[in-house]
Scaffold this motif. Structure first.
Motif, short mmCIF file in Angstrom:
data_model
loop_
_atom_site.label_atom_id
_atom_site.label_comp_id
_atom_site.label_asym_id
_atom_site.label_seq_id
_atom_site.Cartn_x
_atom_site.Cartn_y
_atom_site.Cartn_z
N LEU A 37 4.92 -0.40 2.23
CA LEU A 37 3.43 0.14 1.99
C LEU A 37 2.60 -1.09 1.78
O LEU A 37 3.11 -2.09 1.00
N ASP A 38 1.30 -0.89 2.08
CA ASP A 38 0.37 -1.80 1.96
C ASP A 38 -0.04 -1.48 0.35
O ASP A 38 -0.17 -0.58 -0.25
N ARG A 39 -0.23 -2.82 -0.53
CA ARG A 39 -0.86 -2.74 -1.84
C ARG A 39 -2.00 -2.10 -2.22
O ARG A 39 -2.01 -1.20 -3.32
N ARG A 40 -2.90 -2.05 -1.24
CA ARG A 40 -4.19 -1.09 -1.28
C ARG A 40 -3.91 0.29 -1.44
O ARG A 40 -4.67 1.09 -2.09
N ASP A 41 -2.90 0.58 -0.44
CA ASP A 41 -2.58 2.05 -0.52
C ASP A 41 -1.78 2.79 -1.78
O ASP A 41 -2.29 3.57 -1.98
N LEU A 42 -1.03 1.67 -2.30
CA LEU A 42 -0.47 2.18 -3.67
C LEU A 42 -1.34 2.19 -4.51
O LEU A 42 -1.27 3.22 -5.59
N THR A 44 -4.42 3.23 -4.26
CA THR A 44 -4.98 4.38 -4.18
C THR A 44 -4.42 5.51 -4.49
O THR A 44 -4.70 6.49 -5.12
N TYR A 45 -3.04 5.71 -4.15
CA TYR A 45 -2.07 6.63 -4.50
C TYR A 45 -2.12 6.81 -5.97
O TYR A 45 -1.72 7.90 -6.76
N ALA A 46 -2.01 5.57 -6.73
CA ALA A 46 -1.83 5.60 -8.03
C ALA A 46 -2.71 6.22 -8.92
O ALA A 46 -2.87 6.64 -10.09
N SER A 47 -4.16 5.95 -8.38
CA SER A 47 -5.37 6.46 -9.12
C SER A 47 -5.90 7.85 -8.74
O SER A 47 -6.62 8.40 -9.25
#
Length: 71
Positions: A37-42, A44-47
């Protein structure tokens, strides 16, 4: 009693091994998917649970947000 029922099933020895293989396959697939997974997506999912502006939780807020989007 259940042990006697299980003993009557032919080939019951295969099921624990099959279950372990299914579990390991799903685990490895999910691990590879998570690592790719892309770090930016992670981020987004975390927030997502904390981001009230993007996804209002109250029904009235959702309705107001939808009305605002249509205007």
């Amino acid at each position: 009693m259940y042990k006697e029922v299980l003993r009557t099933i032919v080939g019951i020895e295969v099921f624990p091994v099959l279950s372990l293989l299914i579990f390991l396959t799903v685990f490895v697939v999910m691990l590879v998917w998570a690592l790719r997974l892309d770090r930016r997506d992670l981020a987004t999912y975390a927030s997502l649970p904390l981001d009230d502006d993007a996804y209002p939780s109250a029904p009235e807020a959702r309705r107001d947000a939808l009305r605002g989007a249509k205007l």
